[in-house]
Scaffold this motif. Structure first.
Motif, PDB file in Angstrom:
ATOM      1  N   LEU A  19      10.204 -36.189   0.948  1.00  0.00           N
ATOM      2  CA  LEU A  19      10.815 -37.552   1.096  1.00  0.00           C
ATOM      3  C   LEU A  19      10.169 -38.153   2.071  1.00  0.00           C
ATOM      4  O   LEU A  19       9.860 -39.408   1.907  1.00  0.00           O
ATOM      5  CB  LEU A  19      12.478 -37.252   1.530  1.00  0.00           C
ATOM      6  N   ALA A  20       9.602 -37.774   3.391  1.00  0.00           N
ATOM      7  CA  ALA A  20       8.828 -38.402   4.277  1.00  0.00           C
ATOM      8  C   ALA A  20       7.543 -38.853   3.621  1.00  0.00           C
ATOM      9  O   ALA A  20       7.142 -40.062   3.690  1.00  0.00           O
ATOM     10  CB  ALA A  20       8.604 -37.422   5.377  1.00  0.00           C
ATOM     11  N   LEU A  21       6.810 -38.177   2.922  1.00  0.00           N
ATOM     12  CA  LEU A  21       5.833 -38.840   2.173  1.00  0.00           C
ATOM     13  C   LEU A  21       5.825 -39.819   1.149  1.00  0.00           C
ATOM     14  O   LEU A  21       5.172 -40.713   1.218  1.00  0.00           O
ATOM     15  CB  LEU A  21       4.931 -37.422   1.320  1.00  0.00           C
ATOM     16  N   LEU A  22       6.940 -39.468   0.458  1.00  0.00           N
ATOM     17  CA  LEU A  22       7.346 -40.679  -0.798  1.00  0.00           C
ATOM     18  C   LEU A  22       7.586 -41.974   0.289  1.00  0.00           C
ATOM     19  O   LEU A  22       7.381 -43.018  -0.244  1.00  0.00           O
ATOM     20  CB  LEU A  22       8.330 -40.105  -1.537  1.00  0.00           C
ATOM     21  N   SER A  23       8.519 -41.745   1.213  1.00  0.00           N
ATOM     22  CA  SER A  23       9.168 -42.899   1.967  1.00  0.00           C
ATOM     23  C   SER A  23       7.782 -43.916   2.712  1.00  0.00           C
ATOM     24  O   SER A  23       8.035 -44.898   2.878  1.00  0.00           O
ATOM     25  CB  SER A  23       9.984 -42.484   3.203  1.00  0.00           C
ATOM     26  N   ARG A  24       6.788 -43.117   3.123  1.00  0.00           N
ATOM     27  CA  ARG A  24       5.899 -43.684   3.722  1.00  0.00           C
ATOM     28  C   ARG A  24       4.914 -44.585   2.610  1.00  0.00           C
ATOM     29  O   ARG A  24       4.487 -45.611   2.812  1.00  0.00           O
ATOM     30  CB  ARG A  24       4.605 -42.798   4.177  1.00  0.00           C
ATOM     31  N   LYS A  25       4.899 -44.005   1.469  1.00  0.00           N
ATOM     32  CA  LYS A  25       4.165 -44.877   0.455  1.00  0.00           C
ATOM     33  C   LYS A  25       5.204 -45.984  -0.083  1.00  0.00           C
ATOM     34  O   LYS A  25       4.465 -46.960  -0.645  1.00  0.00           O
ATOM     35  CB  LYS A  25       3.804 -43.953  -0.669  1.00  0.00           C
ATOM     36  N   PHE A  26       6.304 -45.560  -0.320  1.00  0.00           N
ATOM     37  CA  PHE A  26       7.317 -46.192  -0.691  1.00  0.00           C
ATOM     38  C   PHE A  26       8.753 -46.824  -0.015  1.00  0.00           C
ATOM     39  O   PHE A  26       9.375 -46.029   0.116  1.00  0.00           O
ATOM     40  CB  PHE A  26       8.004 -45.781  -2.280  1.00  0.00           C
ATOM     41  N   LYS A  27       8.590 -47.762   0.796  1.00  0.00           N
ATOM     42  CA  LYS A  27       9.382 -48.177   2.052  1.00  0.00           C
ATOM     43  C   LYS A  27      10.672 -48.253   1.502  1.00  0.00           C
ATOM     44  O   LYS A  27      11.586 -47.861   2.446  1.00  0.00           O
ATOM     45  CB  LYS A  27       8.763 -49.496   2.595  1.00  0.00           C
ATOM     46  N   ASP A  28      10.969 -48.538   0.354  1.00  0.00           N
ATOM     47  CA  ASP A  28      12.389 -48.903   0.065  1.00  0.00           C
ATOM     48  C   ASP A  28      12.898 -47.393  -0.111  1.00  0.00           C
ATOM     49  O   ASP A  28      14.273 -47.334  -0.125  1.00  0.00           O
ATOM     50  CB  ASP A  28      12.602 -49.477  -1.181  1.00  0.00           C
ATOM     51  N   MET A  29      12.405 -46.209  -0.194  1.00  0.00           N
ATOM     52  CA  MET A  29      12.877 -44.968  -0.187  1.00  0.00           C
ATOM     53  C   MET A  29      13.762 -44.566   1.252  1.00  0.00           C
ATOM     54  O   MET A  29      14.467 -43.660   1.222  1.00  0.00           O
ATOM     55  CB  MET A  29      12.020 -44.049  -0.601  1.00  0.00           C
ATOM     56  N   LYS A  30      13.412 -45.291   2.174  1.00  0.00           N
ATOM     57  CA  LYS A  30      13.871 -45.168   3.485  1.00  0.00           C
ATOM     58  C   LYS A  30      15.452 -45.228   3.313  1.00  0.00           C
ATOM     59  O   LYS A  30      16.152 -44.771   4.135  1.00  0.00           O
ATOM     60  CB  LYS A  30      13.396 -45.758   4.548  1.00  0.00           C
ATOM     61  N   GLY A  31      15.831 -46.201   2.534  1.00  0.00           N
ATOM     62  CA  GLY A  31      17.194 -46.819   2.442  1.00  0.00           C
ATOM     63  C   GLY A  31      18.023 -45.827   1.372  1.00  0.00           C
ATOM     64  O   GLY A  31      19.188 -46.141   1.373  1.00  0.00           O
ATOM     65  N   LEU A  32      17.628 -44.784   1.236  1.00  0.00           N
ATOM     66  CA  LEU A  32      18.309 -44.019  -0.101  1.00  0.00           C
ATOM     67  C   LEU A  32      19.464 -43.302   0.601  1.00  0.00           C
ATOM     68  O   LEU A  32      19.488 -43.009   1.763  1.00  0.00           O
ATOM     69  CB  LEU A  32      17.653 -42.990  -0.588  1.00  0.00           C
ATOM     70  N   SER A  33      20.582 -43.433   0.288  1.00  0.00           N
ATOM     71  CA  SER A  33      21.948 -42.828   1.025  1.00  0.00           C
ATOM     72  C   SER A  33      22.024 -41.567   0.613  1.00  0.00           C
ATOM     73  O   SER A  33      21.271 -40.710  -0.311  1.00  0.00           O
ATOM     74  CB  SER A  33      23.005 -43.685   0.093  1.00  0.00           C
TER      75      SER A  33
END
Length: 148
Positions: free
Chosen positions: A100-114
């Motif tokens: 999740l951390a790697l994906l969130s770095r590349k795709f900023k909107d993943m940080k907002g997943l509930s």
């Protein structure tokens, strides 16, 4: 693997965002789907529906094939990768947190997943076994096969 070969592969992984991933269906046919990915070196990670067909396919067979390439109108500039790999649905919290951390770095909107979204998400690690580099800038159909 030579340093220039590794540089080419890593450049493709870093600059692209989408891969076509083929898993093995129950009837033996490949099932190709499009997913976003992030990488840590040559290891790839993606997320998908925990109850989806990809996950069911991967639980039955870890063998996958994938392609990553740039979209270009000039066929003389086609570059990309094709891989034979194994994929594993991650179960350990530390592994899913890393993905999740790697994906969130590349795709900023993943940080907002509930928390609810994350409960329905499977994270998958893909380990390449063989990589075929594609670079039409070096000539029509130029490829180089690399074992990882």
């Amino acid at each position: 693997m030579t340093p220039s070969t590794k540089r080419f592969i890593l450049d493709q992984l870093i600059t692209n965002r989408i891969m076509s991933l083929a898993t093995v269906r129950p009837d033996g046919y490949p099932q190709a789907t499009t997913v976003t990915y992030a990488n840590d070196g040559l290891t790839l990670y993606f997320a998908c529906d925990r109850n989806g067909q990809k996950v069911r396919n991967l639980r039955r067979s870890s063998k996958v094939s994938l392609t990553i390439n740039k979209d270009t109108a000039n066929w003389k500039k086609i570059t990309g990768l094709s891989m034979g790999a194994t994929a594993k649905v991650l179960e350990r919290p530390a592994d899913t947190k890393r993905a999740l951390a790697l994906l969130s770095r590349k795709f900023k909107d993943m940080k907002g997943l509930s928390a609810e979204d994350l409960a329905e998400t499977a994270f998958v690690r893909v380990q390449p076994k063989v990589v075929s580099m594609l670079d039409y800038r070096r000539g029509f159909g130029w490829t180089k096969l690399v074992r990882v």
